[in-house]
Design an enzyme around this catalytic site. Structure first.
Site, PDB file in Angstrom:
ATOM      1  N   CYS A 149      -5.784  12.815  12.802  1.00 50.41           N
ATOM      2  CA  CYS A 149      -6.085  11.432  12.454  1.00 50.41           C
ATOM      3  C   CYS A 149      -5.991  10.611  13.734  1.00 50.41           C
ATOM      4  CB  CYS A 149      -5.142  10.985  11.351  1.00 50.41           C
ATOM      5  SG  CYS A 149      -4.171   9.559  11.595  1.00 50.41           S
ATOM      6  N   LYS A 207       0.841  -1.216   0.000  1.00 49.44           N
ATOM      7  CA  LYS A 207       0.000   0.000   0.000  1.00 49.44           C
ATOM      8  C   LYS A 207       0.867   1.254   0.000  1.00 49.44           C
ATOM      9  CE  LYS A 207      -1.824   1.521   4.061  1.00 49.44           C
ATOM     10  NZ  LYS A 207      -1.517   2.922   4.413  1.00 49.44           N
ATOM     11  N   ASN A 208       1.860   1.286   0.895  1.00 47.76           N
ATOM     12  CA  ASN A 208       2.610   2.524   1.089  1.00 47.76           C
ATOM     13  C   ASN A 208       3.671   2.760   0.023  1.00 47.76           C
ATOM     14  OD1 ASN A 208       0.977   3.092   3.191  1.00 47.76           O
ATOM     15  ND2 ASN A 208       2.445   2.545   4.804  1.00 47.76           N
ATOM     16  N   ASP A 253       4.084   0.366  12.181  1.00 53.41           N
ATOM     17  CA  ASP A 253       2.959  -0.315  11.528  1.00 53.41           C
ATOM     18  C   ASP A 253       2.847  -1.794  11.914  1.00 53.41           C
ATOM     19  OD1 ASP A 253       2.318   2.064  10.337  1.00 53.41           O
ATOM     20  OD2 ASP A 253       3.120   1.554   8.360  1.00 53.41           O
ATOM     21  N   ARG A 270      -8.938  -0.705   4.073  1.00 57.82           N
ATOM     22  CA  ARG A 270      -8.094   0.369   3.538  1.00 57.82           C
ATOM     23  C   ARG A 270      -6.729  -0.163   3.145  1.00 57.82           C
ATOM     24  NH1 ARG A 270      -7.799   5.793   6.867  1.00 57.82           N
ATOM     25  NH2 ARG A 270      -6.316   6.044   5.163  1.00 57.82           N
ATOM     26  N   ARG A 309      -0.182  14.323  13.373  1.00 58.56           N
ATOM     27  CA  ARG A 309       0.386  14.192  12.029  1.00 58.56           C
ATOM     28  C   ARG A 309       0.373  15.472  11.180  1.00 58.56           C
ATOM     29  NH1 ARG A 309      -1.722   8.564   9.679  1.00 58.56           N
ATOM     30  NH2 ARG A 309       0.194   8.621   8.479  1.00 58.56           N
TER      31      ARG A 309
HETATM   32  N1  EPU Z   1       5.672  14.654  11.186  1.00 61.37           N
HETATM   33  C1  EPU Z   1       5.610  15.997  11.477  1.00 61.37           C
HETATM   34  N2  EPU Z   1       5.568  16.880  10.442  1.00 61.37           N
HETATM   35  C2  EPU Z   1       5.581  16.508   9.140  1.00 61.37           C
HETATM   36  C3  EPU Z   1       5.635  15.117   8.838  1.00 61.37           C
HETATM   37  C4  EPU Z   1       5.685  14.219   9.895  1.00 61.37           C
HETATM   38  O1  EPU Z   1       5.578  16.385  12.642  1.00 61.37           O
HETATM   39  O2  EPU Z   1       5.515  17.374   8.256  1.00 61.37           O
HETATM   40  C5  EPU Z   1       5.737  13.655  12.286  1.00 61.37           C
HETATM   41  C6  EPU Z   1       4.481  12.793  12.340  1.00 61.37           C
HETATM   42  O3  EPU Z   1       3.428  13.418  13.045  1.00 61.37           O
HETATM   43  C7  EPU Z   1       4.988  11.543  13.011  1.00 61.37           C
HETATM   44  C8  EPU Z   1       6.438  11.425  12.479  1.00 61.37           C
HETATM   45  O4  EPU Z   1       6.764  12.732  12.018  1.00 61.37           O
HETATM   46  O5  EPU Z   1       5.011  11.699  14.397  1.00 61.37           O
HETATM   47  C9  EPU Z   1       6.626  10.450  11.350  1.00 61.37           C
HETATM   48  O6  EPU Z   1       5.600  10.616  10.385  1.00 61.37           O
HETATM   49  P1  EPU Z   1       5.768  10.279   8.828  1.00 61.37           P
HETATM   50  O7  EPU Z   1       5.671  11.551   8.068  1.00 61.37           O
HETATM   51  O8  EPU Z   1       6.963   9.419   8.616  1.00 61.37           O
HETATM   52  O9  EPU Z   1       4.464   9.415   8.570  1.00 61.37           O
HETATM   53  P2  EPU Z   1       3.648   9.402   7.225  1.00 61.37           P
HETATM   54  O10 EPU Z   1       4.551   9.626   6.102  1.00 61.37           O
HETATM   55  O11 EPU Z   1       2.436  10.295   7.361  1.00 61.37           O
HETATM   56  C10 EPU Z   1       3.913   6.873   6.661  1.00 61.37           C
HETATM   57  C11 EPU Z   1       2.997   5.713   6.422  1.00 61.37           C
HETATM   58  C12 EPU Z   1       2.344   5.293   7.732  1.00 61.37           C
HETATM   59  C13 EPU Z   1       3.476   4.901   8.704  1.00 61.37           C
HETATM   60  C14 EPU Z   1       4.446   6.082   8.870  1.00 61.37           C
HETATM   61  C15 EPU Z   1       5.636   5.758   9.750  1.00 61.37           C
HETATM   62  C16 EPU Z   1       2.267   6.069   4.148  1.00 61.37           C
HETATM   63  C17 EPU Z   1       1.184   6.421   3.195  1.00 61.37           C
HETATM   64  N3  EPU Z   1       1.980   6.112   5.444  1.00 61.37           N
HETATM   65  O12 EPU Z   1       3.106   7.921   7.186  1.00 61.37           O
HETATM   66  O13 EPU Z   1       1.550   4.154   7.453  1.00 61.37           O
HETATM   67  O14 EPU Z   1       2.922   4.559   9.950  1.00 61.37           O
HETATM   68  O15 EPU Z   1       4.934   6.497   7.588  1.00 61.37           O
HETATM   69  O16 EPU Z   1       6.322   4.668   9.245  1.00 61.37           O
HETATM   70  O17 EPU Z   1       3.364   5.716   3.718  1.00 61.37           O
HETATM   71  C18 EPU Z   1      -0.197   2.606   7.804  1.00 61.37           C
HETATM   72  O18 EPU Z   1       0.103   2.080   6.711  1.00 61.37           O
HETATM   73  O19 EPU Z   1      -1.011   2.075   8.608  1.00 61.37           O
HETATM   74  C19 EPU Z   1       0.390   3.894   8.152  1.00 61.37           C
HETATM   75  C20 EPU Z   1      -0.123   4.707   9.080  1.00 61.37           C
END
Ligand code: EPU
Length: 426
Positions: free
Chosen positions: A118, A22-23, A314, A406, A123
């Site tokens: 969320c 998915k990711n 995850d 999802r 996030r």
């Molecule tokens: N963060 C910030 N500011 C930003 C971006 C991130 O504060 O601009 C913080 C987030 O709040 C969090 C941390 O940084 O505390 C890491 O977040 P990240 O941006 O890495 O998460 P993401 O990119 O939104 C992806 C996956 C998630 C997975 C996380 C961590 C996708 C589409 N989603 O989310 O997947 O948990 O990385 O590995 O790739 C899932 O598949 O169930 C899922 C939630």
């Protein structure tokens, strides 16, 4: 609303086919916005999030067609494209923010709704915005939207050094896609190293991008003027594979995961082996595989979630389900998201002994869980409740499984195929 009914107590035996990730699929669908040529993805998983992303792209004017049994999808982002991601679509899936980078890079403007909060944490997307600003975009947040454009009639973003405050997966992906078409060089420091990012980089390279260092924390991108079409196979879903590994470790049995990539799951496999599961992995005529065998109660394992290659957030909930019925105590520390223990109260309804304090949950393994009705609160929490249901005595009903749909491709069908007593009820 669909529910799952599970009667626990059956060991699992046989083979499961692991789907595309998915990711990886979500950013790769967005990457098709970077070219006016058609792009074909294969091994795209059948998921609600993929359908939502397709809908979002359709809404912008991208032509999408699915074909073949193995998840083939061709996307054609020929002009004109409306570079806008409306709130109604973004609110249902945070990954929609991944259109920001490609839209800005190709069209010089984008209007993308802020995703909002969320269930698993706040996030924010501040790092995405800062990175795009460093590449020369002007971004204002108004009426709940990020409104981005290039100043002074400029046509392209410009390369920059981007060092994010924390490691962000979708942030790194947005910067990669934007930098691929930017003028000059971009250096991403503190980049996320997840296999899904390396897979996206491989796809971009197949489209003509110049990228080095993907899979490490320093990625170097030399922007090019245009990208072209390609065919790319989505990498196997390590979290789906990890979920099945935990399920078999909990129920006992002997299962081969076809297309499972053990090299993407080392932190989880190490813990499973320490717990007492037997794991073999390799390649045969059918491609990559992971075989897992387990019997009886395993030993509970403490772990701490961190960015890749550490233990994935995850997989935290699913491994906790296994700990609930293992021998001994384990301390689980969640460091990535501030509210990712929502499965705990549901597991307690099944008889689990868990105490939480902030980012730490202490689990005391017990011999048996007992079936009950529980509610899924997010994607990975749902998967953990399914694992708990597979080992609980009697019937477990998992409500609100739209969360599961999802991100898991036909999970109940795959589990039935290896002997679980599970059915979807309307
Ligand atoms: N963060 C910030 N500011 C930003 C971006 C991130 O504060 O601009 C913080 C987030 O709040 C969090 C941390 O940084 O505390 C890491 O977040 P990240 O941006 O890495 O998460 P993401 O990119 O939104 C992806 C996956 C998630 C997975 C996380 C961590 C996708 C589409 N989603 O989310 O997947 O948990 O990385 O590995 O790739 C899932 O598949 O169930 C899922 C939630």
């Amino acid at each position: 609303m669909d529910k799952l009914r599970i009667t626990g107590g059956r060991a699992l035996h046989g083979e499961v086919m692991i789907s595309g990730a998915k990711n990886a699929a979500l950013p790769e669908l967005c990457a098709t916005l970077l070219t006016a040529d058609p792009v074909t993805l294969t091994n795209v998983p059948r998921l609600r999030d993929v359908a939502t992303m397709r809908h979002l792209l359709d809404n912008m004017g991208v032509k999408t067609v699915t074909h073949g049994e193995r998840g083939g999808m061709t996307l054609h982002a020929a002009d004109p494209i409306n570079p806008e991601a409306p709130y109604e679509l973004v609110k249902t899936m945070r990954a929609s923010v991944l259109v920001l980078g490609p839209l800005l890079a190709r069209f010089g403007r984008a209007r993308v709704s802020l995703p909002g909060g969320c269930a698993i944490g706040s996030r924010p997307v501040d790092q995405h915005i800062k990175g795009m600003q460093a590449m020369g975009a002007e971004i204002v947040v108004e009426h709940g939207y990020m409104v981005a454009q290039l100043p002074g009639g400029k046509k392209r973003l410009r390369g920059a050094r981007i060092a994010t405050d924390m490691v962000t997966v979708t942030g790194t992906e947005n910067f990669l896609m934007a930098a691929a078409l930017a003028e000059g060089e971009t250096l991403l420091e503190n980049a996320a190293q997840e296999p899904e990012i390396a897979d996206l980089a491989e796809m971009l390279i197949a489209m003509g991008a110049k990228i080095e260092g993907h899979g490490t924390s320093r990625i170097h991108i030399q922007g090019v003027e245009r990208l072209h079409g390609c065919t790319h196979q989505v990498v196997a879903d390590r979290i789906e594979a990890g979920t099945f590994l935990c399920a078999v470790a909990a129920t006992g049995g002997d299962v081969v995961l076809r297309h499972g990539r053990a090299d993407h799951l080392e932190a989880v496999i190490d813990k499973l082996v320490e717990a007492g599961a037997k794991i073999e992995a390799g390649k045969d005529t059918g491609g990559d595989f992971i075989r897992v065998r387990a019997s009886g109660r395993l030993k509970a394992q403490s772990f701490r979630t961190t960015e890749y290659p550490g233990f994935p957030t995850d997989m935290q909930a699913q491994f906790m389900a296994l700990n609930c019925i293992s021998h001994g105590m384990a301390k689980v520390t969640e460091t990535i998201f501030e509210n990712r223990f929502m499965h705990v109260n549901e597991m307690i309804r099944l008889g689990a002994r868990i105490q939480t304090d902030g980012k730490v949950a202490v689990v005391e393994g017990i011999e048996k869980l007992s079936g009950a009705t529980v509610m899924a609160t997010d994607l990975r929490a749902s998967a953990s409740l399914v694992i708990a249901g597979l080992v609980a005595e009697g019937d477990t009903i998992v409500d609100r499984i739209y969360h599961l749909d999802r991100g898991y491709d036909q999970m109940e069908k795959k589990l039935r195929g290896i002997g679980a007593d599970i059915e979807r009820i309307k």
